[in-house]
Design a protein around this motif. Structure first.
Motif, short mmCIF file in Angstrom:
data_model
loop_
_atom_site.label_atom_id
_atom_site.label_comp_id
_atom_site.label_asym_id
_atom_site.label_seq_id
_atom_site.Cartn_x
_atom_site.Cartn_y
_atom_site.Cartn_z
N ASP A 153 27.48 14.11 -42.99
CA ASP A 153 26.21 14.80 -43.06
C ASP A 153 25.85 15.90 -42.17
N ILE A 154 26.73 15.93 -41.16
CA ILE A 154 26.73 17.09 -40.09
C ILE A 154 27.38 18.32 -40.92
N GLU A 155 28.54 17.94 -41.63
CA GLU A 155 29.05 19.24 -42.29
C GLU A 155 28.39 19.70 -43.43
N ARG A 156 27.57 18.76 -44.19
CA ARG A 156 26.80 19.10 -45.29
C ARG A 156 25.31 19.74 -44.94
N ALA A 157 24.90 19.64 -43.71
CA ALA A 157 23.52 20.04 -43.28
C ALA A 157 23.57 21.57 -43.42
N ASP A 158 22.37 22.13 -43.54
CA ASP A 158 22.39 23.69 -43.38
C ASP A 158 21.61 24.07 -42.10
N MET A 159 21.32 22.96 -41.24
CA MET A 159 20.85 23.11 -40.03
C MET A 159 21.25 21.97 -39.22
N VAL A 160 21.84 22.02 -38.00
CA VAL A 160 22.17 21.09 -37.13
C VAL A 160 21.59 21.23 -35.82
N VAL A 161 20.70 20.47 -35.32
CA VAL A 161 20.16 20.43 -34.12
C VAL A 161 20.60 19.37 -33.13
N LEU A 162 21.09 20.09 -32.00
CA LEU A 162 21.85 19.11 -30.94
C LEU A 162 20.91 18.99 -29.60
N VAL A 163 20.63 17.75 -29.56
CA VAL A 163 19.64 17.89 -28.33
C VAL A 163 20.12 16.65 -27.31
N GLY A 164 20.03 17.44 -26.18
CA GLY A 164 20.79 16.51 -25.11
C GLY A 164 21.96 16.02 -25.12
N SER A 165 23.06 16.80 -25.54
CA SER A 165 24.18 16.52 -25.99
C SER A 165 25.26 17.71 -25.89
N ASN A 166 26.11 17.62 -24.53
CA ASN A 166 27.09 18.70 -24.68
C ASN A 166 28.07 18.31 -25.60
N THR A 167 27.85 18.35 -26.83
CA THR A 167 29.00 17.85 -28.02
C THR A 167 30.38 18.35 -27.80
N ALA A 168 30.45 19.60 -27.23
CA ALA A 168 31.83 20.41 -27.15
C ALA A 168 32.52 19.42 -26.30
N TRP A 169 31.96 18.85 -25.23
CA TRP A 169 32.72 18.07 -24.00
C TRP A 169 32.69 16.60 -24.23
N ALA A 170 31.66 16.02 -24.84
CA ALA A 170 31.34 14.59 -24.87
C ALA A 170 31.88 13.98 -25.74
N HIS A 171 31.90 15.02 -27.24
CA HIS A 171 32.20 14.41 -28.50
C HIS A 171 32.84 15.51 -29.14
N PRO A 172 33.98 15.86 -28.68
CA PRO A 172 34.79 17.11 -29.06
C PRO A 172 34.85 17.07 -30.59
N VAL A 173 35.60 15.79 -31.17
CA VAL A 173 35.93 15.91 -32.53
C VAL A 173 34.67 16.13 -33.34
N VAL A 174 33.50 15.63 -33.17
CA VAL A 174 32.19 16.00 -34.03
C VAL A 174 31.82 17.43 -33.84
N TYR A 175 32.19 17.93 -32.60
CA TYR A 175 32.06 19.24 -32.43
C TYR A 175 32.80 20.23 -33.19
N GLN A 176 34.05 19.84 -33.27
CA GLN A 176 35.28 20.53 -34.16
C GLN A 176 34.75 20.48 -35.48
N ARG A 177 34.24 19.14 -36.02
CA ARG A 177 33.93 19.29 -37.50
C ARG A 177 32.84 19.92 -37.78
N LEU A 178 31.60 20.17 -36.73
CA LEU A 178 30.69 21.03 -36.87
C LEU A 178 31.10 22.50 -36.94
N LEU A 179 31.96 22.88 -35.91
CA LEU A 179 32.40 24.44 -35.82
C LEU A 179 33.20 24.78 -37.26
N GLN A 180 33.83 23.91 -37.67
CA GLN A 180 34.94 24.21 -38.87
C GLN A 180 33.69 24.42 -40.13
N ALA A 181 32.56 23.65 -40.03
CA ALA A 181 31.48 23.81 -41.34
C ALA A 181 30.88 25.01 -40.78
N LYS A 182 30.64 25.62 -39.72
CA LYS A 182 29.86 26.97 -39.60
C LYS A 182 30.86 28.06 -39.95
#
Length: 888
Positions: A153-182
């Protein structure tokens, strides 16, 4: 080589891992391209798992009162003392404290024993510290702890809101999936809501640096904005009008004032959210770890419910978990306010679980959750606690008080893989548990996906599976028939059967279609998302696609929210706000990641990140040692200045313990303030003061083998293979270096007490010495008035290399590794390939002006990608430096 498919033991992303074991016993780690959580990606921690599998420091046999004993003696001791305490004081006098590191099968047995047969609900878990508010938010809105989304769903979204989460460091693989989608769809908008400017902001189209703790106001304002556009909303909701009435006063003007943001920023975010059909809001500890965390979660969910942005691909409120089996623990009832299989303590649920388990002893009401549990231990109400796979003396708020409580407790039992932790130091009974790679079972990740953790290493020493240890104690307590397990697959089948027992669709968690798996089928189980039922045998990717929830009327609830700021506001005694969190290359309290040398090359010491102006106001300079104190405790850390840190706030990592630093447990500063609904502590917000720690000298010492920490006010251990490396600082005058060395070596093995030395002391105060045992250099020591600049890697290699001529070894060690300016230009930036800041800056000066160009030349950023934001920052820094030079 034999290849084993298993699951990473770190965060709740739940990445698939391939572990290949050679004939020589070496283990190669890679990502599993077939696993739907990561498709082959691994973060640097996951990639370094092979570095953590040695037996150094392991607890390998049972111990009672500091002495090794046989398993039967240890198990008899535990059972007899638990029985005596229960007989004298009742079942409420005992407690279990589990961990998201436990496998589901381990968790199930622990919960069944405590709540079903001992008869107390005093079974809680460290997941209380990270996920309890998310659980409460989902239950209040949907009637169940049911995460509606999937990673896709993160990859299929047209907008992703990241709240209270340094995703790049705390959940790097989720962040990489978002980065690739963008990268594939540049129109995908990313909004980051965080007081700090973190690495995650690297891909943000909009960063909202709101006032710490004001998130509920921001999302109440969003609900008001949505209602202004369409008062009816999109779903058949209960309590909707009351929630909308509560949100009515949250105009952009009021919200901007509460959140310390501009109206323009807020209105832009609201407009984007309202105008975008597919929105995923990802939230984590910055939301959960709050005295109003449950309300913050529901404020986010309210916006999605009212706008109808959930239940279909690319939309939904998505809480991502912090541990590999935080969700599995929730499934089996690992929290003190749960019974089992997502059931609570209603009379119907108590009766149902009792009939399924065949017991009349089921606990009748919720037990003590984490913070009040340890307070009850301190007060003598709880006489025995069994701690499994976690380190609460580091991770709990008011951590010094938690340690004192355990030290006073008559019976502290700890099941762990490591012999020496801050918590095992308080235990009377130590039970050796299996570690990752040795144990066998299942875990559930953030998207409800059940995966297998498989054993690929033999059980070391006398270590045993947690479920086996619990089963043996249960049998000694007289519950043999209910705890006759001989294989974890039996436990899983029972767990799955309970999930479907008298369910009929009334409970979200249902994996009853897996209750008939054979042992072979369980062993071969492929990742699957629950519910897994007769109608959905292949699992369920997302929930609420039909709009039905698990409240009795089937309708979702909008929860009326009255936003509140954190409980503790700054005052003249404690004028700053402390925020805690994770860093990129470490995990929880470092009992695993601290063993991997490459994971300590990025950020190797406890640090305090603050705005440069706050540092100047407090007389603090970069790299100085500072003392942080609150009403509850104090700690020491190195100052790190960052303009991305909000004024008035300080960030400190949560990881360091007393095995890796002398006084750096950030939990000792945190007040035991909790959310009234979830019981989750407000670990993201504490009032503190900060002062320079008047340092007279800095030092570093390198010693062969495992040696104790140095006798000084500040020390930090840097992991290195075959070497004990400590950085240190002291407020007392250095005096005679020989006296200091003599005091230190007196605590070591005799070889370090009979050394010959080469030494020197320069006019600028530098003292250095090399200790020799015959022709073997075994120690190198350096001290001076300012922080040292040493080529540590060269010193490691020289100490371990007997082939170098004696004179050459002496020259290198006496020169601090012949360190040059380039050697000392900062820590490792890319831990995957060991690329340091010096090499990166040299490549930038040579013409590499993009992260991709740096990756081509140095390989940095080409594996897990976690360092890419830092690579870009270094490129920007170089550009700013050039501009300043031209301006000069």
């Amino acid at each position: 080589m034999n290849t084993c498919r298993t699951t990473c033991p770190y965060c709740g992303v739940g990445c698939g891992v391939l572990a290949e074991v050679t004939a020589e016993g070496q283990v190669a780690i890679s990502g599993d391209k077939a696993h739907p959580a990561n498709f082959g990606r691994l973060c640097v921690k996951g990639a370094a798992l092979g570095d953590t599998l040695d037996l150094a420091g392991r607890l390998l046999w049972p111990m009672v009162d500091g002495k090794r004993v046989a398993w039967d003696n240890a198990l008899d001791k535990v059972a007899n003392e638990l029985r005596a305490i229960i007989d004298q004081y009742g079942p409420q006098a005992v407690a279990f404290y589990g961990s998201g590191q436990l496998l589901t099968e381990d968790y199930y047995v622990a919960n069944k024993l405590m709540k079903g047969f001992i008869g107390s609900a005093n079974m809680d878990t460290n997941s209380r510290l990270c996920m309890a508010s998310a659980v409460m938010g989902y239950k209040r809105a949907f009637g169940a702890d049911a995460v509606p989304c999937s990673y896709e769903d993160i990859e299929r979204a047209d907008m992703v809101v990241l709240v209270g989460s340094n995703t790049a460091w705390a959940h790097p693989v989720v962040y990489q999936r978002l980065l690739q989608a963008k990268q594939q769809r540049p129109a995908l908008r990313v909004v980051v809501i965080d007081p700090r400017r973190t690495a995650t902001c690297d891909i943000a189209d909009l960063h909202l640096p709101l006032r710490p703790g004001s998130d509920a106001g921001l999302f109440n304002g969003l609900l008001h904005y949505l209602a202004q556009r369409d008062r009816r909303g999109h779903l058949d909701l209960t309590d909707g009008e009351t929630a909308l009435d509560h949100a009515q006063r949250w105009t952009p003007e009021q919200t901007a004032d509460f959140c310390a943001l501009s109206q323009q920023e807020i209105t832009l975010f609201y407009r984007w959210f309202a105008d975008t059909d597919n929105v995923v809001t990802v939230y984590s500890q910055g939301i959960n770890q709050s005295s109003s965390g449950s309300d913050k979660c529901n404020a986010i969910i309210n916006a999605h419910l009212f706008s109808g942005k959930l239940g279909y691909p690319g939309s939904g409120p998505f809480s991502i978990t912090g541990q590999p089996n935080a969700m599995g623990g929730r499934e089996v009832g690992g929290l003190a306010n749960q019974l089992a299989a997502h059931m609570g303590f209603t009379p119907q649920d108590i009766d149902r679980v009792g009939r399924f388990w065949g017991t009349t002893r089921v606990a009748q009401h919720p037990g003590l959750n984490a913070v009040p549990l340890f307070q009850a231990i301190e007060q003598g109400e709880v006489k025995a606690i069994w701690i499994m796979g976690t380190n609460p003396v580091v991770s709990l708020p008011d951590a010094d008080r938690a340690r004192r409580a355990l030290q006073r407790c008559p019976l502290v039992i700890v099941s762990d893989v490591m012999r020496h932790t801050d918590t095992t130091a308080c235990a009377r009974v130590l039970l050796p548990a299996l570690a990752w790679g040795e144990k066998d079972g299942t875990v559930t990740n953030s998207e409800r996906r059940i995966s297998r953790q498989r054993a690929f290493l033999p059980s070391p020493g006398e270590a045993r599976a947690d479920w086996w240890i619990l089963t043996q104690v249960a049998q000694r307590l007289g519950f043999t028939a209910a705890f006759s397990y001989t294989h974890p697959a039996q436990i899983f089948r029972e767990h799955a059967a309970l999930s479907g027992f008298e369910n009929h669709g009334t409970r979200a968690f249902d994996i009853s279609a897996l209750a008939t798996l054979s042992d072979a089928q369980w062993h071969a189980l492929t990742p699957v998302q629950w519910p897994v039922t007769a109608d959905a045998t292949q699992g369920t990717a997302r929930l609420f696609s039909e709009g039905r929830c698990w409240h009795p009327d089937g309708r979702a609830r909008l929860i009326p929210i009255v936003p509140s700021l954190p409980a503790a506001a700054p005052d003249r005694h404690y004028p700053l706000i402390l925020n805690t969190g994770r860093i990129r290359d470490q995990w929880h309290t470092m009992t695993r990641t601290g063993k991997a040398a490459r994971l300590l090359r990025h950020l190797s010491e406890p640090y305090c990140e603050m705005h440069p102006q706050d540092a100047a106001d407090n007389g603090i300079h970069a790299s100085e040692i500072v003392r942080l104190s609150s009403a509850h405790g104090w700690m020491l850390a190195k100052a790190q200045l960052d303009s991305g840190q909000q004024r008035g706030s300080v960030f400190v990592p949560m990881h360091w313990n007393q095995q890796f630093s002398g006084q750096a447990r950030v939990g000792s500063l945190i007040a035991p303030v909790t959310d009234p609904h979830s019981g989750q502590p407000e670990s993201k917000h504490a009032r503190i003061r900060i002062q320079p720690w008047a340092t007279r000298w800095f030092g570093e010492i390198f010693l062969l083998g495992e040696q104790p920490p140095p006798p000084c006010g500040y020390w930090s251990k840097i992991t290195a293979t075959g070497i004990s490396h400590y950085r240190m600082a002291e407020r007392e005058p250095f005096g005679d270096g020989w006296q200091w060395l003599a005091r230190y070596t007196a605590s070591m093995a005799s070889t370090f007490q009979q050394l010959t030395y080469q030494w020197a002391q320069s006019g600028d105060g530098l003292f250095y010495a090399v200790g020799w045992q015959g022709q073997q250099a075994v120690m190198a020591f350096y001290a001076q008035r300012e922080p040292l600049v040493l080529a540590s890697a060269v010193i490691y290699e020289t100490l371990l290399n007997d082939d170098l001529p004696l004179a050459e070894r002496s020259r290198i060690l006496l020169s601090g590794g012949a360190c040059t300016e380039q050697d000392a230009m900062g820590a490792t930036v890319c831990s995957c390939f060991g690329v340091g800041e010096g090499a990166i800056m040299q490549a930038i000066r040579g013409g590499c002006q993009t992260a991709a160009a740096l990756g081509t030349q140095l390989k940095c950023g080409t594996n897990c990608g976690s360092c890419i934001p830092e690579l870009k920052a270094l490129i920007r820094q170089h550009g700013e430096t050039i501009a300043l030079q031209h301006a000069g």
